[in-house]
Design an enzyme around this catalytic site. Sequence first.
Site, PDB file in Angstrom:
ATOM      1  N   GLU A   1      35.088   3.581   0.461  1.00 42.31           N
ATOM      2  CA  GLU A   1      34.402   3.221  -0.771  1.00 42.31           C
ATOM      3  C   GLU A   1      35.180   3.721  -1.989  1.00 42.31           C
ATOM      4  OE1 GLU A   1      32.110   1.167  -0.471  1.00 42.31           O
ATOM      5  OE2 GLU A   1      30.342   1.850   0.638  1.00 42.31           O
TER       6      GLU A   1
ATOM      7  N   ASP B   1      36.249   0.403  11.633  1.00 43.40           N
ATOM      8  CA  ASP B   1      35.103   1.244  11.316  1.00 43.40           C
ATOM      9  C   ASP B   1      33.901   0.937  12.211  1.00 43.40           C
ATOM     10  OD1 ASP B   1      34.551  -1.273  10.272  1.00 43.40           O
ATOM     11  OD2 ASP B   1      34.659  -0.637   8.192  1.00 43.40           O
TER      12      ASP B   1
ATOM     13  N   HIS C   1      36.160  -2.148  -1.384  1.00 42.68           N
ATOM     14  CA  HIS C   1      36.420  -1.271  -0.246  1.00 42.68           C
ATOM     15  C   HIS C   1      37.192  -2.004   0.845  1.00 42.68           C
ATOM     16  CE1 HIS C   1      32.201  -2.228   1.587  1.00 42.68           C
ATOM     17  NE2 HIS C   1      33.100  -2.824   2.347  1.00 42.68           N
TER      18      HIS C   1
ATOM     19  N   ASN D   1      32.908  -4.226  -3.795  1.00 40.86           N
ATOM     20  CA  ASN D   1      33.374  -3.158  -4.700  1.00 40.86           C
ATOM     21  C   ASN D   1      34.834  -2.788  -4.431  1.00 40.86           C
ATOM     22  OD1 ASN D   1      33.187  -1.864  -2.257  1.00 40.86           O
ATOM     23  ND2 ASN D   1      31.648  -0.359  -2.882  1.00 40.86           N
TER      24      ASN D   1
END
Length: 264
Positions: free
Chosen positions: A156, A80, A151, A149
Amino acid sequence: MKGHTKMRLKANGITVYVTKSYEEMSKKAAGIVMAQVIIKPDSILGFATGGTPIGMYKEMVRIYQNDGVDFSQIKTFNLDEYFPIKRDNQQSYAYYMDHNLFKHIHIPSNNIHIPDGESCDVALECETYNEQLYQNGGIDLQVLGIGNNGHIGFNEPDVCFEARTHLVQLDQETIEANARFFASEEEVPRQAISMGIGNIMHSRKILMLVSGKSKANIISKTLFGSISPTLPASILQLHNDVTVILDEEAAEEVLGNPEYTRLL
Ligand code: GLP
């Protein structure tokens, strides 16, 4: 059980190594990546960023300098990149990779692929990135970290798993977590270009690194919880070749779960 490993487990089909410290986790991971380069010198490697793999890259550079491993045929794809961000911004993942790894090893620059955070046509950039992954036959070994979280890359928590490289709206939690790398929270880009879950799952092998107490709960849910896009990393339970390396703190809740099998 030798070297950097304290314990080896199976958790829902995933091989889990528990190491005693961040340094041991990093060394174990670097050993696996460097072995891949030696065994298949034209491997396609998928790389991750964030704080966790920095020690692994450092150790890879050390091994490279001592043993002269050949990276000249290796191709790399990063998971990313923030969007928008300039390549020479010290917080860009392009800068991170160059600083932590690429400038220390001899690898042709044409072999390095990172989504372009400066692109003026994001949709085209995502499509091109997918196409490049496909044209190169997919990733042999993908390194992953995990967000607080759950990811992976910048996928996400969501209502569905996004398959392909796409533009992501970052969660407030992710923006806050990553603000530590920027001068202020306001400077964290609100979007990113990320490989999709499908891209990641097509990798032939996956190596995930997890360090610290703050990740103990999410990695336990990833390994033992139900598979859901609300915890993107949970999909790794469906991949047939995943290795997770934990340090002792990150392993706390995993070791508290009775569902793992201890391997000798
Ligand atoms: C970022 C990256 C992820 C990384 C995550 C965790 O959001 N896009 O690839 O796994 O951060 O980072 P850290 O290792 O700093 O906790």
